[in-house]
Write a protein that holds these residues in place. Structure first.
Motif, PDB file in Angstrom:
ATOM      1  N   LEU A   1       0.816  -1.210   0.000  1.00 34.46           N
ATOM      2  CA  LEU A   1       0.000   0.000   0.000  1.00 34.46           C
ATOM      3  C   LEU A   1       0.848   1.257   0.000  1.00 34.46           C
ATOM      4  O   LEU A   1       0.441   2.284  -0.547  1.00 34.46           O
ATOM      5  CB  LEU A   1      -0.929  -0.001   1.219  1.00 34.46           C
ATOM      6  CG  LEU A   1      -2.257  -0.723   1.001  1.00 34.46           C
ATOM      7  CD1 LEU A   1      -3.033  -0.773   2.298  1.00 34.46           C
ATOM      8  CD2 LEU A   1      -3.083  -0.068  -0.081  1.00 34.46           C
TER       9      LEU A   1
ATOM     10  N   ASN B   1      -4.730  -0.119   6.430  1.00 34.06           N
ATOM     11  CA  ASN B   1      -5.642   1.024   6.434  1.00 34.06           C
ATOM     12  C   ASN B   1      -4.997   2.221   7.129  1.00 34.06           C
ATOM     13  O   ASN B   1      -5.102   3.367   6.660  1.00 34.06           O
ATOM     14  CB  ASN B   1      -6.943   0.632   7.140  1.00 34.06           C
ATOM     15  CG  ASN B   1      -7.954   1.763   7.161  1.00 34.06           C
ATOM     16  OD1 ASN B   1      -8.507   2.147   6.139  1.00 34.06           O
ATOM     17  ND2 ASN B   1      -8.196   2.316   8.342  1.00 34.06           N
TER      18      ASN B   1
ATOM     19  N   ASP C   1       0.865  11.973  -1.228  1.00 37.27           N
ATOM     20  CA  ASP C   1       1.012  11.206   0.004  1.00 37.27           C
ATOM     21  C   ASP C   1       2.354  10.477   0.035  1.00 37.27           C
ATOM     22  O   ASP C   1       3.001  10.362   1.066  1.00 37.27           O
ATOM     23  CB  ASP C   1      -0.125  10.196   0.144  1.00 37.27           C
ATOM     24  CG  ASP C   1      -1.447  10.871   0.488  1.00 37.27           C
ATOM     25  OD1 ASP C   1      -2.479  10.219   0.329  1.00 37.27           O
ATOM     26  OD2 ASP C   1      -1.415  12.044   0.898  1.00 37.27           O
TER      27      ASP C   1
ATOM     28  N   LEU D   1       0.313   4.700  -2.753  1.00 38.20           N
ATOM     29  CA  LEU D   1      -0.137   6.006  -2.311  1.00 38.20           C
ATOM     30  C   LEU D   1      -0.087   7.014  -3.443  1.00 38.20           C
ATOM     31  O   LEU D   1       0.796   6.946  -4.306  1.00 38.20           O
ATOM     32  CB  LEU D   1       0.746   6.504  -1.160  1.00 38.20           C
ATOM     33  CG  LEU D   1       0.612   5.761   0.167  1.00 38.20           C
ATOM     34  CD1 LEU D   1       1.695   6.251   1.120  1.00 38.20           C
ATOM     35  CD2 LEU D   1      -0.749   5.976   0.768  1.00 38.20           C
TER      36      LEU D   1
ATOM     37  N   HIS E   1      -2.196   3.771   4.922  1.00 36.15           N
ATOM     38  CA  HIS E   1      -2.709   4.441   3.734  1.00 36.15           C
ATOM     39  C   HIS E   1      -3.488   5.699   4.059  1.00 36.15           C
ATOM     40  O   HIS E   1      -3.359   6.723   3.362  1.00 36.15           O
ATOM     41  CB  HIS E   1      -3.597   3.470   2.954  1.00 36.15           C
ATOM     42  CG  HIS E   1      -4.016   3.985   1.612  1.00 36.15           C
ATOM     43  ND1 HIS E   1      -5.220   4.617   1.398  1.00 36.15           N
ATOM     44  CD2 HIS E   1      -3.373   3.970   0.421  1.00 36.15           C
ATOM     45  CE1 HIS E   1      -5.305   4.962   0.116  1.00 36.15           C
ATOM     46  NE2 HIS E   1      -4.211   4.578  -0.493  1.00 36.15           N
ATOM     47  N   ASN E   2      -4.278   5.671   5.141  1.00 33.37           N
ATOM     48  CA  ASN E   2      -5.227   6.767   5.393  1.00 33.37           C
ATOM     49  C   ASN E   2      -4.856   7.706   6.533  1.00 33.37           C
ATOM     50  O   ASN E   2      -5.330   8.841   6.554  1.00 33.37           O
ATOM     51  CB  ASN E   2      -6.620   6.181   5.670  1.00 33.37           C
ATOM     52  CG  ASN E   2      -7.190   5.446   4.481  1.00 33.37           C
ATOM     53  OD1 ASN E   2      -7.122   5.927   3.363  1.00 33.37           O
ATOM     54  ND2 ASN E   2      -7.737   4.263   4.716  1.00 33.37           N
TER      55      ASN E   2
END
Length: 353
Positions: free
Chosen positions: A15, A342, A23, A19, A345-346
């Motif tokens: 991941l 998660n 990011d 991005l 990535h976020n």
């Protein structure tokens, strides 16, 4: 089976490569250390070193950990923090601070101070005979001294300043601690928890910490233990009231984080880590995430066994990667890997941009 589990860690690493450009550029300033505080989802084995029932340094815990070792992690394999540090290239695993194998130079890349059974309410931790959040802070203060002796004050300061501070606590409070404060309503108890959390974060800031990832509560009512205790085992349904209360706490937590972000010194950044949404989505639609079973744990009956009750005599499912939960409370390595991906990535890009 274990080989397949190790490949799950690559989910998080992959991941990072996916991005968006803005990011991805943020990770030029990625953390060089991770320091974890809280309860069992971040405890890498601190509870091994003092007498408490909240321990998992025995089989079948760790069946999918490298070497099949029961390290004190409440999972069949690695924790989310292990996946995070590995994906970021910091180190392979995030060790427990109390592990005598951890060297002073090793502290410069982080450690876990978390203690299974702990909570934001000291009564919760004392009832379980585990480390309070205050005691975890004291150990971090001790660690600072060890880092300074190992590498000097400047290097230790940089490790802390650029370090990622992960805090995950509160589940044990709402499941067990609230019972110890019988005259306290749920909203009042949430306020007590958040008040203690605010003090905890400010103390870490005074020690040099700047980057914080604060985890919210999971869908408490969907934990197999809570469903079993509420008599929902046959219906296989979550306890709605407990999930509503968890969401209410999370809303207050997000407001606290916004307020702290404004009041804390320049350079400090705080991020709310939503684990409620990805976990409830996984539980309600397990097949979409590669799971077959989401309402019970892999160990024993799946509704009661955890810690000393999940032991060498317990029946264990043949493939933990088919299960969202390893025991009656804690996720499997596969679930932790999904939550870690998660987060990477976020959430992490918002702290290191």
């Amino acid at each position: 089976m274990a080989t397949a589990k190790y490949l799950l860690t690559s989910i998080a690493a992959a991941l990072l490569l996916l991005l968006p450009p803005t990011d991805a550029a943020a990770f030029r300033r990625r953390p060089t250390a991770v320091f974890a505080f809280g309860d069992s989802i971040l405890d890498a084995g601190n509870n091994n070193f003092f007498p408490t029932l909240f321990r998992s340094n025995h089989r079948p815990y760790g069946v999918d950990f490298p070497g099949g070792v029961a390290t004190g992690r409440f999972s069949d394999g690695k924790l989310a923090t292990d996946v995070v540090v590995s994906a970021l290239g910091i180190k392979e695993l995030l060790p427990a601070y109390l592990d005598p194998v951890l060297t002073d130079p090793g502290l410069l890349t982080g450690a876990s101070f978390a203690s299974a059974g702990s909570g934001l309410d000291d009564l919760t931790a004392r009832q379980a005979n585990v480390l309070t959040m205050g005691r975890q802070l004291a150990y971090f203060q001790e660690a600072l001294g060890r880092m300074r002796r190992a590498a000097g004050g400047l290097a230790a300061g940089r490790a802390v300043e650029n370090g990622l501070f992960m805090v995950a606590a509160g589940s044990n409070d709402v499941m067990f601690g609230l019972l110890l404060r019988r005259n306290c309503s749920v909203p009042e108890y949430h306020d007590l928890m958040l008040g203690n959390l605010e003090v905890f974060i400010k103390k870490l800031v005074n020690m040099g910490a700047q980057k914080f990832a604060v985890l919210g509560l999971p869908p408490i009512g969907c934990l197999p233990l809570q469903m079993g205790l509420a008599g929902h085992r046959a219906s296989r349904t979550c306890v709605a009231r407990q999930n509503i209360d968890a969401q209410s706490y999370n809303t207050k937590l997000q407001a606290l984080i916004l307020r702290l972000q404004i009041s804390l010194p320049l350079g400090s950044k705080l991020a709310y880590v939503d684990i409620y949404t990805p976990l409830i989505n996984t539980i309600l639609s397990p097949s979409a995430y590669g799971f077959e079973r989401a309402m019970e744990g892999c160990c024993g009956s799946g509704y009661l066994e955890m810690g000393p009750l999940c032991n060498a005599l317990s029946a264990v499912c043949p493939n933990p990667s088919n299960y969202v939960f390893w025991d009656a409370v804690h996720p499997t390595h596969k679930t932790y890997a999904i939550l870690a991906a998660n987060f990477l990535h976020n959430v992490l890009p918002t702290l290191y941009y």
